[in-house]
Design an enzyme around this catalytic site. Structure first.
Site, PDB file in Angstrom:
ATOM      1  N   HIS A 193       0.947  -1.313  -0.139  1.00 42.62           N
ATOM      2  CA  HIS A 193       0.158   0.033  -0.064  1.00 42.62           C
ATOM      3  C   HIS A 193       0.891   1.235   0.006  1.00 42.62           C
ATOM      4  O   HIS A 193       0.468   2.169  -0.807  1.00 42.62           O
ATOM      5  CB  HIS A 193      -1.045  -0.014   1.207  1.00 42.62           C
ATOM      6  N   ARG A 231      -7.511   2.990 -13.013  1.00 42.07           N
ATOM      7  CA  ARG A 231      -7.515   1.670 -12.535  1.00 42.07           C
ATOM      8  C   ARG A 231      -8.619   1.489 -11.197  1.00 42.07           C
ATOM      9  O   ARG A 231      -7.836   1.771 -10.109  1.00 42.07           O
ATOM     10  CB  ARG A 231      -6.105   0.988 -12.064  1.00 42.07           C
ATOM     11  N   ARG A 256     -11.527   1.600 -15.683  1.00 41.59           N
ATOM     12  CA  ARG A 256     -11.617   0.151 -16.107  1.00 41.59           C
ATOM     13  C   ARG A 256     -12.311  -0.642 -14.941  1.00 41.59           C
ATOM     14  O   ARG A 256     -11.809  -0.251 -13.808  1.00 41.59           O
ATOM     15  CB  ARG A 256     -10.045  -0.308 -16.255  1.00 41.59           C
ATOM     16  N   GLU A 267      -5.710  -7.796 -24.356  1.00 42.05           N
ATOM     17  CA  GLU A 267      -4.719  -8.084 -23.633  1.00 42.05           C
ATOM     18  C   GLU A 267      -4.255  -9.592 -23.958  1.00 42.05           C
ATOM     19  O   GLU A 267      -3.279 -10.413 -23.623  1.00 42.05           O
ATOM     20  CB  GLU A 267      -4.806  -8.094 -22.092  1.00 42.05           C
ATOM     21  N   ASN A 326       1.452  -4.434 -21.823  1.00 43.50           N
ATOM     22  CA  ASN A 326       2.237  -5.588 -20.640  1.00 43.50           C
ATOM     23  C   ASN A 326       1.710  -7.088 -20.946  1.00 43.50           C
ATOM     24  O   ASN A 326       2.499  -7.798 -21.239  1.00 43.50           O
ATOM     25  CB  ASN A 326       1.963  -4.971 -19.565  1.00 43.50           C
ATOM     26  N   ASP A 327       0.435  -7.010 -20.834  1.00 42.48           N
ATOM     27  CA  ASP A 327      -0.087  -8.553 -20.678  1.00 42.48           C
ATOM     28  C   ASP A 327      -0.029  -8.990 -22.114  1.00 42.48           C
ATOM     29  O   ASP A 327       0.158 -10.225 -22.149  1.00 42.48           O
ATOM     30  CB  ASP A 327      -1.647  -8.670 -20.106  1.00 42.48           C
ATOM     31  N   ARG A 348       6.815 -11.380 -17.421  1.00 36.91           N
ATOM     32  CA  ARG A 348       7.587 -10.149 -17.359  1.00 36.91           C
ATOM     33  C   ARG A 348       8.396  -9.910 -16.157  1.00 36.91           C
ATOM     34  O   ARG A 348       9.233  -9.213 -15.922  1.00 36.91           O
ATOM     35  CB  ARG A 348       6.968  -8.759 -17.606  1.00 36.91           C
ATOM     36  N   CYS A 395      -2.332   1.614 -23.810  1.00 36.34           N
ATOM     37  CA  CYS A 395      -2.239   2.245 -22.474  1.00 36.34           C
ATOM     38  C   CYS A 395      -1.068   1.170 -21.732  1.00 36.34           C
ATOM     39  O   CYS A 395      -1.054   1.330 -20.299  1.00 36.34           O
ATOM     40  CB  CYS A 395      -3.498   2.239 -21.568  1.00 36.34           C
TER      41      CYS A 395
END
Length: 758
Positions: A369, A476, A512, A612, A635-636, A646, A683
């Protein structure tokens, strides 16, 4: 001292007085282990101390072969002692040799002993060693005996740390010479950036001066008073004006308050007092126990809770000892580097944000966090910096390189000058980026490129104006869930989304839906079975369509917060077009429900999907007709196409974004989007790297969403780029069957020849 102690508390008091006395170090240790063995009616008592080379050396023993002392050692994880040092847990065994971790050491002569009790020696959560007792008889040690040995371990920890050992310096205490010279540490980079400044030790350890008591009732009353004071201070923090609005600050403190009222924690404290400890010593003992338990846990939630418990214990000790410690004096300029063993997000928010230039943690992970909040605030972060808290003093000069994970302590002139020059260079760049803030994002040949910002916390929204971003291309929503201790209620979700709209003004926001699972499991959301490969498992839209209540609550909150506005909603990890249709039906159901009760609805709803999963590449035409927009999660998509995690150090650098196969896949998406007139955004991390953004523009991506810090460098690049030339270059390379592993060398050459600022 060899007589047995009828009163355990009296024995411990005498032991503490003796440890504090003046005596030759080895003689002191020999006396201590003999006294412990006699008091516990054990035939053996041994002390193992953890050396800097991660070996547990036998430092003293009553009962084992004297020749083994200082000549026998166990590696971490080796034998029963090594097991205790790794797990931080007590081992109480009737027949030690039957335990799976038992390791026979012939030098010690311990084969004749059956029962075994081992306790970790901890100080401020750091493993210093292990103390053990053994007997020939097969017996299980009682809870009272275990508690007594744990208290002995606390006394031994102070002895070890004070350097009262038969060696020049204790393992955990750096020598005076070490404290004067420059040195560097390597940690894990968790947020990029460079900080030059001075150490501010977060919550320095409070010394416990009173170990034992004569009155249970009086000590329990002290504990009650201290707990009440801590709870009231947290309630007061929540009542402050700047905490009145919903948002991550309040969510974090609400979770924090739950732990302050945790009954299990209070019971442990009361039990420690009943064992003979004062209230302050009980807090210290329970804190060490919790640290050992949680730090060894593989559960990310448990490790994150350690920071909350640690801070609560510190606040309690502040009240109980009267050491009303304020944070170390912070400098007025932004030159303070916070150093912490453990830290909760709430604690970071206590510091003035404009005075912090870096954060270094002995613990910390990408999903902690405090790291999530620091990243949102733009603070460079390094985690897993082992021993940093013990090696640095308040006010000492530091350099933190969040790009490389390097920490330079008391840096010499050469290092200082090199980093000062780097910072000046970065500052000059920032001035240039700021000057571009209001300049239109157009290439040399006039192609407009929309630069958007990724976000997930309310504290990030001010970066919209600072960076010149045209909107939020990816919000997000799961971060609100990740920092909470329970599922955020519908009202809290709605309030967050309203605050995001309010803070963003008239700029568009793409939300999202909840993307949890994989490496983003919620601590309070339990799965029945552990997944072998969570990245390919039950996550994102798969999970929320199975748990429709989750999706419906979030959709309802978004619809209510977006009344009169355009709601842009994006689904993560779509695999089949049927998932989009199922979501549309849920949206229509929630719209009808809200309309029935007279709620205003959004003026417009646009539903998009993230690309993705490679499966979508084979149904692009159908996808473009099923949605209002698409967004590529590079990324995915990249890791799934390359079957390369990754986060895996062995394969992460093996494959390149600029693989011709991957670039052809990206090009197929923009081609399909053009055929159907469907807006497309990228993105992922690629969007924020100038060289990669140059390639993306050449492939037809004219909407890019990235971190706020990346917008300036990417804008600088595109202002120097001719879109037509890079598009033609890529078309030629990708169509002529270019089959090298990566186009990177050719792309760098292109940028150099055409003066593109990458």
């Amino acid at each position: 001292m060899t007589e047995k102690q009828a009163n355990p508390t009296e024995f411990l008091k005498n032991l503490r007085r003796f440890i504090a006395g003046d005596m030759e170090p080895q003689q002191r240790l020999d006396w201590v282990v003999a006294a412990i063995a006699d008091n516990m009616k054990a035939e053996v008592c041994s002390l193992y101390i953890l050396r800097s080379d991660s070996v547990l050396e036998l430092y003293a023993s009553k009962g084992l072969n004297p020749e083994a002392v200082h000549n026998v050692g166990l590696k971490l994880g080796q034998g029963l002692v090594g097991n205790i040092a790794v797990t931080g847990r007590v081992l109480n065994l009737v027949d030690a040799q039957q335990h799976a971790s038992f390791a026979y050491l012939p030098e010690t002569g311990e084969e004749v002993y059956s029962s075994f009790l081992g306790v970790p020696v901890l100080r401020a959560g750091k493993m210093l060693g292990v103390v053990t007792v053994q007997s020939r008889s097969r017996r299980s040690y009682s809870d009272e005996e275990i508690a007594a040995l744990e208290i002995v371990a606390m006394l031994l920890a102070d002895l070890i740390f004070a350097g009262k050992l038969p060696m020049k310096e204790p393992p955990e205490a750096p020598s005076p010479a070490r404290r004067l010279r420059s040195f560097s540490l390597i940690g894990v980079p968790l947020n990029e950036g460079v900080g030059l400044g001075y150490a501010v030790l977060h919550a320095p350890r409070i010394a416990v001066n009173e170990m034992f008591h004569e009155d249970n009732t009086a000590e329990k009353h002290k504990l009650v008073v201290a707990l009440d004071s801590v709870r009231r201070s947290i309630d007061a923090m929540l009542a402050r004006g700047d905490m009145a609005q919903a948002g991550e600050h309040r969510d974090i403190l609400e979770a924090y308050r739950l732990f302050a009222y945790d009954k299990g924690w209070v019971k442990r404290l009361e039990a420690a007092i009943e064992s003979g400890l004062t209230a302050q010593a009980a807090v210290d003992k329970v804190r060490n126990d919790m640290r050992a338990l949680m730090a060894s846990s593989k559960n990310a939630y448990m490790r994150e809770r350690l920071s909350d418990f640690d801070d609560l214990a510190h606040r309690l000790l502040t009240h109980l000892t009267g050491e009303n410690q304020a944070p170390a004096i912070m400098r007025e300029s932004r030159s303070n580097i916070i150093i912490a063993r453990f830290m909760g997000a709430a604690e970071l928010l206590d510091y003035p944000r404009d005075k912090i230039c870096a954060l270094v943690l002995e613990d910390g992970a990408d999903t902690s966090h405090v790291v999530i909040v620091a990243r949102a605030l733009g603070i460079p972060v390094i985690g897993q910096a082992e021993g940093i808290f013990s090696l640095v003093e308040n006010g000492e000069a530091l350099i933190v390189d969040g790009d490389k994970g390097e920490i330079h302590v008391r840096p010499d002139t050469t290092i200082k000058e090199a980093y000062a020059e780097k910072l000046r260079f970065l500052a000059d760049k920032q001035k240039k980026y700021h000057a571009l803030q209001n300049r239109p994002s157009r290439t040399l040949d006039g192609v407009a490129i929309t630069l958007l910002m990724n976000a997930g916390l309310l504290v990030e929204i001010p970066h919209l104006a600072e960076s010149g971003a045209e909107g939020i291309g990816l919000f997000r929503t799961e971060l609100q869930f990740m920092i909470a201790s329970a599922f955020p209620k519908a009202e809290a979700q709605e309030q967050l989304y309203r605050n995001v709209y309010r803070a963003g003004g008239d700029k568009a926001v793409t939300f999202r839906t909840l993307d949890i699972g994989g490496d983003k499991m919620l601590p309070y959301f339990r799965q029945k079975e552990r997944e072998e490969n969570p990245a390919l498992g039950w996550r994102a839209v798969r999970l929320t369509l199975d748990r429709k209540a989750l999706m419906r609550i979030q959709l309802r909150a978004l619809l209510k917060a977006s009344s009169g506005r355009s709601l842009r909603l994006m689904l993560p990890m779509v695999t089949e077009l049927a998932e989009i249709e199922k979501t549309r039906r849920l949206i229509e159901h929630e719209k009808a429900h809200l309309a029935r009760f007279g709620y205003d609805l959004p003026a417009q709803i646009k539903l998009g999907a993230m690309i993705e999963v490679p499966n979508l590449l084979f149904q692009l035409d159908g996808l473009m007709q099923a949605v209002d927009f698409v967004s590529v999660g590079s990324n995915d998509l990249f890791q799934y196409m390359m079957a390369a995690d990754r986060g895996n150090q062995y394969v992460a650098a093996r494959f390149d974004w600029f693989s011709p196969a991957f670039l052809r896949a990206l090009a197929s998406i923009t081609a399909a989007a053009a055929r159907h007139g469907t807006p497309v955004t990228l993105c992922g991390e690629m969007a924020g790297k100038p060289l990669a953004a140059m390639v993306l523009i050449g492939l037809g991506y004219h909407r890019l969403s990235m971190s706020a810090a990346a917008i300036g460098p990417v804008k600088t690049m595109l202002l120097s780029l001719h879109e037509g030339k890079i598009a033609a270059f890529l078309q030629e390379k990708l169509q002529q069957g270019y089959n090298e592993a990566s186009l990177r060398p050719a792309l760098l050459d292109f940028a150099q020849r055409h003066n593109v600022a990458v």
